[in-house]
Design a protein around this motif. Structure first.
Motif, PDB file in Angstrom:
ATOM      1  N   GLU A 115       0.769  -1.143  -0.047  1.00 32.91           N
ATOM      2  CA  GLU A 115       0.053   0.097   0.058  1.00 32.91           C
ATOM      3  C   GLU A 115       0.937   1.289   0.109  1.00 32.91           C
ATOM      4  N   ASN A 116       1.916   1.393   0.785  1.00 29.99           N
ATOM      5  CA  ASN A 116       2.790   2.421   0.763  1.00 29.99           C
ATOM      6  C   ASN A 116       3.672   2.667  -0.367  1.00 29.99           C
ATOM      7  N   LEU A 117       3.768   1.620  -1.147  1.00 28.20           N
ATOM      8  CA  LEU A 117       4.504   1.690  -2.479  1.00 28.20           C
ATOM      9  C   LEU A 117       3.570   2.282  -3.483  1.00 28.20           C
ATOM     10  N   ALA A 118       2.279   1.860  -3.490  1.00 29.38           N
ATOM     11  CA  ALA A 118       1.504   2.300  -4.376  1.00 29.38           C
ATOM     12  C   ALA A 118       0.966   3.943  -4.007  1.00 29.38           C
ATOM     13  N   LYS A 119       1.056   4.247  -2.698  1.00 26.76           N
ATOM     14  CA  LYS A 119       0.783   5.635  -2.482  1.00 26.76           C
ATOM     15  C   LYS A 119       1.784   6.438  -2.871  1.00 26.76           C
ATOM     16  N   THR A 120       3.292   5.900  -2.656  1.00 22.35           N
ATOM     17  CA  THR A 120       4.574   6.750  -3.109  1.00 22.35           C
ATOM     18  C   THR A 120       4.438   6.927  -4.701  1.00 22.35           C
ATOM     19  N   GLU A 121       3.954   5.918  -5.243  1.00 16.54           N
ATOM     20  CA  GLU A 121       4.045   6.219  -6.852  1.00 16.54           C
ATOM     21  C   GLU A 121       3.090   7.053  -7.284  1.00 16.54           C
ATOM     22  N   ALA A 122       1.792   6.847  -6.742  1.00 19.22           N
ATOM     23  CA  ALA A 122       0.863   7.786  -6.823  1.00 19.22           C
ATOM     24  C   ALA A 122       1.217   9.179  -6.590  1.00 19.22           C
TER      25      ALA A 122
ATOM     26  N   LYS B 288       0.290  20.064  -2.720  1.00 19.50           N
ATOM     27  CA  LYS B 288      -0.243  19.831  -1.465  1.00 19.50           C
ATOM     28  C   LYS B 288      -0.845  18.370  -1.033  1.00 19.50           C
ATOM     29  N   GLN B 289      -1.507  17.891  -2.160  1.00 20.57           N
ATOM     30  CA  GLN B 289      -2.207  16.647  -2.183  1.00 20.57           C
ATOM     31  C   GLN B 289      -0.851  15.571  -2.138  1.00 20.57           C
ATOM     32  N   ALA B 290       0.020  15.687  -3.042  1.00 15.92           N
ATOM     33  CA  ALA B 290       1.242  14.658  -3.069  1.00 15.92           C
ATOM     34  C   ALA B 290       1.843  14.728  -1.588  1.00 15.92           C
ATOM     35  N   VAL B 291       2.334  15.844  -0.991  1.00 16.76           N
ATOM     36  CA  VAL B 291       2.849  16.081   0.313  1.00 16.76           C
ATOM     37  C   VAL B 291       2.017  15.139   1.459  1.00 16.76           C
ATOM     38  N   LYS B 292       0.572  15.439   1.259  1.00 17.37           N
ATOM     39  CA  LYS B 292      -0.237  14.767   2.319  1.00 17.37           C
ATOM     40  C   LYS B 292      -0.115  13.327   2.133  1.00 17.37           C
ATOM     41  N   MET B 293      -0.241  12.855   0.970  1.00 19.81           N
ATOM     42  CA  MET B 293      -0.056  11.402   0.781  1.00 19.81           C
ATOM     43  C   MET B 293       1.173  10.848   1.224  1.00 19.81           C
ATOM     44  N   LEU B 294       2.314  11.387   1.119  1.00 17.25           N
ATOM     45  CA  LEU B 294       3.459  10.956   1.470  1.00 17.25           C
ATOM     46  C   LEU B 294       3.964  11.108   2.969  1.00 17.25           C
ATOM     47  N   GLU B 295       3.250  12.060   3.581  1.00 12.47           N
ATOM     48  CA  GLU B 295       3.528  12.240   5.014  1.00 12.47           C
ATOM     49  C   GLU B 295       3.964  11.190   5.965  1.00 12.47           C
ATOM     50  N   PRO B 296       3.097  10.083   5.960  1.00 15.37           N
ATOM     51  CA  PRO B 296       3.135   9.132   7.014  1.00 15.37           C
ATOM     52  C   PRO B 296       4.122   7.977   6.599  1.00 15.37           C
ATOM     53  N   ILE B 297       4.631   8.200   5.320  1.00 14.35           N
ATOM     54  CA  ILE B 297       5.227   6.998   4.649  1.00 14.35           C
ATOM     55  C   ILE B 297       6.561   7.395   4.920  1.00 14.35           C
ATOM     56  N   LYS B 298       7.611   6.260   5.302  1.00 15.44           N
ATOM     57  CA  LYS B 298       8.874   6.510   5.756  1.00 15.44           C
ATOM     58  C   LYS B 298       9.758   5.558   4.730  1.00 15.44           C
ATOM     59  N   GLY B 299      10.435   6.203   3.874  1.00 11.20           N
ATOM     60  CA  GLY B 299      11.821   5.354   3.055  1.00 11.20           C
ATOM     61  C   GLY B 299      11.242   4.254   2.119  1.00 11.20           C
ATOM     62  N   VAL B 300      10.126   4.401   1.460  1.00 10.63           N
ATOM     63  CA  VAL B 300       9.914   3.437   0.350  1.00 10.63           C
ATOM     64  C   VAL B 300      10.572   3.718  -1.006  1.00 10.63           C
ATOM     65  N   THR B 301      11.144   2.670  -1.370  1.00 11.58           N
ATOM     66  CA  THR B 301      11.841   2.783  -2.635  1.00 11.58           C
ATOM     67  C   THR B 301      10.983   2.198  -3.865  1.00 11.58           C
ATOM     68  N   SER B 302      11.432   2.732  -4.887  1.00  9.75           N
ATOM     69  CA  SER B 302      10.575   2.416  -6.212  1.00  9.75           C
ATOM     70  C   SER B 302      11.491   3.080  -7.518  1.00  9.75           C
ATOM     71  N   GLN B 303      11.616   2.212  -8.347  1.00 11.41           N
ATOM     72  CA  GLN B 303      11.818   2.528  -9.677  1.00 11.41           C
ATOM     73  C   GLN B 303      11.404   3.580 -10.462  1.00 11.41           C
ATOM     74  N   ASN B 304      10.106   3.715  -9.981  1.00  9.51           N
ATOM     75  CA  ASN B 304       9.121   4.614 -10.932  1.00  9.51           C
ATOM     76  C   ASN B 304       9.105   6.356  -9.836  1.00  9.51           C
ATOM     77  N   LEU B 305      10.156   6.526  -9.449  1.00 12.57           N
ATOM     78  CA  LEU B 305       9.987   7.919  -8.986  1.00 12.57           C
ATOM     79  C   LEU B 305      11.204   8.655  -9.673  1.00 12.57           C
ATOM     80  N   GLY B 306      11.215   8.822 -10.985  1.00 10.85           N
ATOM     81  CA  GLY B 306      12.045   9.663 -11.544  1.00 10.85           C
ATOM     82  C   GLY B 306      13.612   9.656 -11.020  1.00 10.85           C
ATOM     83  N   GLY B 307      14.018  10.608 -10.616  1.00 15.40           N
ATOM     84  CA  GLY B 307      15.499  10.823  -9.880  1.00 15.40           C
ATOM     85  C   GLY B 307      15.432  10.447  -8.882  1.00 15.40           C
TER      86      GLY B 307
END
Length: 177
Positions: free
Chosen positions: A114-121, A146-165
Motif C-alpha cells: 500500500e505504501n509503495l502504491a501511495k508513493t508512486e501515486a 499539497k495532495q502529494a505531500v499529504k499522501m507521502l507524509e506518513p510514509i517512511k523510506g519506500v523505494t521504487s524505480q518509478n520515482l524519476g530521479g
C-alpha cells in the motif's frame, strides 16, 4: 501473564490494561483497546478499532474479531484470557491478546504494498503539478503539490524505480515540502 506475556513460535501476545474503571465491561473494552494499540505500535501504525465480542459455545471462551479502520488491519486476533481485580468498587482489568506471527507478517506485507502504491501515486501527482506549472496554472500546481505531500507524509523510506530521479519516498517528500 499480566507482567510477562507468554511466548511461542507461532504467535505474539500483547497485554492490555485498564486500571481503576467503574465497571468490568468498561474495563474489558479499555483493556482490549490498549492491547490493540500495542499491536498497532508493533506494526508501526495508529489504529482506530471497533470490536465485536462473540461467545464460542464449543470452546467457552471469549473471542474478539477486530476490524481496523486505518493503516493497520488487525484481524484474527483473539483474547486468550482476562484477569480482573476489584478494589474499592473499582476494577483493574487485563486482556491477554494473541495474534499469529503469520498474520502480522501478512499485514506488514500489505502495508508495504500500500505504501509503495501511495508513493508512486504521489510521484504521479507531482508530475501533473509540473505540467500545471509549465502551463502557468500555479493554483492547480499548488493544490496538486499539497495532495502529494499529504499522501507521502506518513510514509517512511519506500523505494521504487518509478520515482524519476528520487531515491525514495522521503527524498520526494522533502523535495515537495
Amino acid at each position: 501473564w499480566v507482567l510477562q506475556p507468554p511466548k511461542d513460535s507461532g504467535n505474539l501476545y500483547f497485554v492490555g490494561a485498564a486500571n481503576g474503571v467503574k465497571t468490568y465491561q468498561e474495563g474489558q473494552e479499555m483493556a482490549l483497546k490498549d492491547a490493540l494499540g500495542k499491536i498497532a505500535n508493533y506494526l508501526g501504525t495508529r489504529i482506530q478499532t471497533s470490536s465485536q465480542q462473540v461467545v464460542n459455545e464449543i470452546e467457552q471462551r471469549l473471542e474478539v474479531q477486530i476490524t481496523a479502520q486505518s493503516d493497520a488491519q488487525i484481524k484474527e486476533a483473539d483474547v486468550v484470557e482476562w484477569s480482573v481485580k476489584e478494589r474499592d468498587s473499582l476494577f483493574d482489568v487485563y486482556a491477554l491478546v494473541r495474534i499469529s506471527k503469520s498474520r502480522i507478517k501478512d499485514e506488514l506485507a500489505r502495508q508495504e504494498r500500500e505504501n509503495l502504491a501511495k508513493t508512486e501515486a504521489s510521484y504521479g501527482i507531482y508530475s501533473r503539478a509540473l505540467g500545471a506549472i509549465n502551463l502557468k496554472d500555479y493554483k492547480s500546481a499548488a493544490i496538486l503539490l499539497k495532495q502529494a505531500v499529504k499522501m507521502l507524509e506518513p510514509i517512511k523510506g519506500v523505494t521504487s524505480q518509478n520515482l524519476g530521479g528520487f531515491t525514495d519516498s522521503r527524498e520526494l517528500f522533502v523535495y515537495l515540502k
